[in-house]
Scaffold this motif. Sequence first.
Motif, PDB file in Angstrom:
ATOM      1  N   ILE A 195       0.853  -1.181   0.000  1.00 60.12           N
ATOM      2  CA  ILE A 195       0.000   0.000   0.000  1.00 60.12           C
ATOM      3  C   ILE A 195       0.889   1.230   0.000  1.00 60.12           C
ATOM      4  O   ILE A 195       1.702   1.423   0.901  1.00 60.12           O
ATOM      5  N   LYS A 196       0.718   2.078  -1.015  1.00 57.59           N
ATOM      6  CA  LYS A 196       1.578   3.257  -1.148  1.00 57.59           C
ATOM      7  C   LYS A 196       0.897   4.542  -0.691  1.00 57.59           C
ATOM      8  O   LYS A 196       1.555   5.543  -0.488  1.00 57.59           O
ATOM      9  N   SER A 197      -0.394   4.517  -0.540  1.00 59.20           N
ATOM     10  CA  SER A 197      -1.120   5.704  -0.122  1.00 59.20           C
ATOM     11  C   SER A 197      -0.803   6.016   1.336  1.00 59.20           C
ATOM     12  O   SER A 197      -0.997   5.183   2.220  1.00 59.20           O
ATOM     13  N   ARG A 198      -0.331   7.235   1.591  1.00 64.94           N
ATOM     14  CA  ARG A 198       0.005   7.622   2.960  1.00 64.94           C
ATOM     15  C   ARG A 198      -1.248   7.700   3.825  1.00 64.94           C
ATOM     16  O   ARG A 198      -1.213   7.412   5.017  1.00 64.94           O
ATOM     17  N   PHE A 199      -2.357   8.101   3.223  1.00 64.78           N
ATOM     18  CA  PHE A 199      -3.614   8.188   3.973  1.00 64.78           C
ATOM     19  C   PHE A 199      -4.051   6.810   4.445  1.00 64.78           C
ATOM     20  O   PHE A 199      -4.389   6.626   5.617  1.00 64.78           O
ATOM     21  N   VAL A 200      -4.037   5.828   3.553  1.00 61.56           N
ATOM     22  CA  VAL A 200      -4.466   4.475   3.924  1.00 61.56           C
ATOM     23  C   VAL A 200      -3.490   3.874   4.929  1.00 61.56           C
ATOM     24  O   VAL A 200      -3.908   3.214   5.888  1.00 61.56           O
ATOM     25  N   GLN A 201      -2.193   4.105   4.746  1.00 57.74           N
ATOM     26  CA  GLN A 201      -1.210   3.591   5.697  1.00 57.74           C
ATOM     27  C   GLN A 201      -1.414   4.177   7.088  1.00 57.74           C
ATOM     28  O   GLN A 201      -1.390   3.467   8.083  1.00 57.74           O
ATOM     29  N   SER A 202      -1.616   5.491   7.154  1.00 56.13           N
ATOM     30  CA  SER A 202      -1.826   6.101   8.468  1.00 56.13           C
ATOM     31  C   SER A 202      -3.150   5.654   9.075  1.00 56.13           C
ATOM     32  O   SER A 202      -3.256   5.451  10.285  1.00 56.13           O
TER      33      SER A 202
END
Length: 103
Positions: free
Chosen positions: A32-39
Motif C-alpha cells: 500500500i503506497k497511499s500515505r492516507f491508507v497507511q496512516s
Amino acid sequence: MTNSEIYIYILIMAGVSMMIRIVPLTLIQKQIKSRFVQSFLYYVPYITLAVMTFPAIVNATQSPLSGTLALFVGIVAAWFGASLFQVAVSCCCSVFILELFIL
C-alpha cells in the motif's frame, strides 16, 4: 437449541472470522503506497482500543463520577511521565478514596 444448531453457528462464526482475514490478503497483493491508507491502518488498533476502554473505565466503578475522576487522574499522571504501573496505581487510589470517603 440442539447440538447440531450449535455446531452450525460455530462453523458460520469460524467462516466469517476466516473470511475477514483471508479476503484482504487475496485482494491486496501489492504494498500500500497511499500515505492516507497507511496512516489509517496504523491508527485503527489504537482507536479500537480507546473505544472499548474509555466507556469501561467510567462504568467499571460504583459511580460514573469516580470512574471519570480516575480517567482524568490517569491522563494527568501519564502526561507528566508516570509509568504504566504508576498510572494504574494512581487511578485505583483515586477511585478508592473517592468511593470510600465521598460517596
